[in-house]
Scaffold this active site. Sequence first.
Site, PDB file in Angstrom:
ATOM      1  N   TYR A   1      -4.385   1.946   2.310  1.00 23.20           N
ATOM      2  CA  TYR A   1      -3.783   2.817   1.295  1.00 23.20           C
ATOM      3  C   TYR A   1      -4.845   3.155   0.264  1.00 23.20           C
ATOM      4  CZ  TYR A   1      -1.147   4.313  -2.807  1.00 23.20           C
ATOM      5  OH  TYR A   1      -0.692   5.011  -3.886  1.00 23.20           O
TER       6      TYR A   1
ATOM      7  N   GLU B   1      -3.040  10.887  -3.018  1.00 23.46           N
ATOM      8  CA  GLU B   1      -2.529   9.675  -2.376  1.00 23.46           C
ATOM      9  C   GLU B   1      -2.708   9.829  -0.874  1.00 23.46           C
ATOM     10  OE1 GLU B   1       1.195   6.818  -3.118  1.00 23.46           O
ATOM     11  OE2 GLU B   1       1.777   8.695  -2.127  1.00 23.46           O
TER      12      GLU B   1
END
Length: 403
Positions: free
Chosen positions: A125, A213
């Site tokens: 991530y 993101e």
Amino acid sequence: MNLHEYQGKSILKAFGVSIQEGEVVDKVEDAVAAAEKLTNETGTSWYVVKAQIHAGGRGKGKVQETGSNGVVLAKGIHEVEEKVRGILGGHLVTLQTNGKGKKVNKVLVAQDVYYPGPSEIKEFYMSILLDREKSRHVIIYSTEGGMNIEHVAEQTPDKIFKEFIDPRVGLLGFQSRKIAFNLGLSGEAFKQMVKFVSALYRAYEGIDASMFEINPLFKTSDDKIIAVDAKVTLDGNGLFRHPDLAKLRDFTEEDPTEVEADEAGLNFVKLDGNVGCMVNGAGLAMATMDIIKLSGGNPANFLDVGGTANAERVEKAFHIILKDPNVKAILINIFGGIVRCDRVAQGIVDACKNIGNIPVPIIVRLQGTNAVEAKQLIDDSGLNVHSAVLLQEAADKVKELLA
């Protein structure tokens, strides 16, 4: 301004960020042709079909009409059209949408990246945003990428890393290497991650983004580092420098009332309450919503008419607020600093007369220059308008009228 995944990936690719390649389609009959343009590195030619909406959690979300997930795997080109048909045109419900979901107007047909190879596949991530408290950009990253990243942050926060960047200096080489090291990479994957992080930060700065993101950030079985998903939010205050990016705005993904307000130059955000707010100034608007809440009501919107609260702008604001059937009262709270209160009051009276029958009570609180004259104008108007001097008085009047 939010972008779709396919738009975000296109921007990243232009800055040298490695991405999962894909083709976007808005018609079922174009699905197979889109898949044929892609070069898969698997021997089975699998594809991933992804709904393109402005909401997270698509993989776990459900299309109301078909029961399909928002992200599905097509095990061969013969399944692509069927998978696209199960998503396109339907309403996808996720944790970030309401119960009605969002209509899927486009889908992305993308390469399958889970192909076999000599090393282990990993999902990471990574996001970049501004930490306002530290006045630094921050890269947030974790070894635990994928659909359950929220649970990782709650249950194992030690697996979440942060790297702060001074915007005056920019991302330094040792910081990119530190990120790759903390992600447990070595060899070619380490080098690819360093390159990826540097390119991602260049893209973040280059387009005046407020957030990137990447989830998952993927290490393939042959040690490539690629963005499998991309959530990109642009800073609206910087769009004047990027007219090409401003054109990417998808109005179908936004509340129609908010779009109408934006076109009229009004700052408007729809909420779920029953008291409409019309205020000049963001800080005063926040205080007004607080006092409504404390008095037992619920704000139905945030609406800042700005410093020029003339009759035209007030009338437009009334129209926008009254489109919400949940609104049972309207509180107007204006501080007359730049603009005189009596002019605002006359604007309110004129707007009410132009609109005609307004089905809900209106409470007006005007303070500042010529506030006394403004109150007299409101009181003498003969309209269903209640004037107040103190903010608490206005809130109490709202409570009384809603009882």
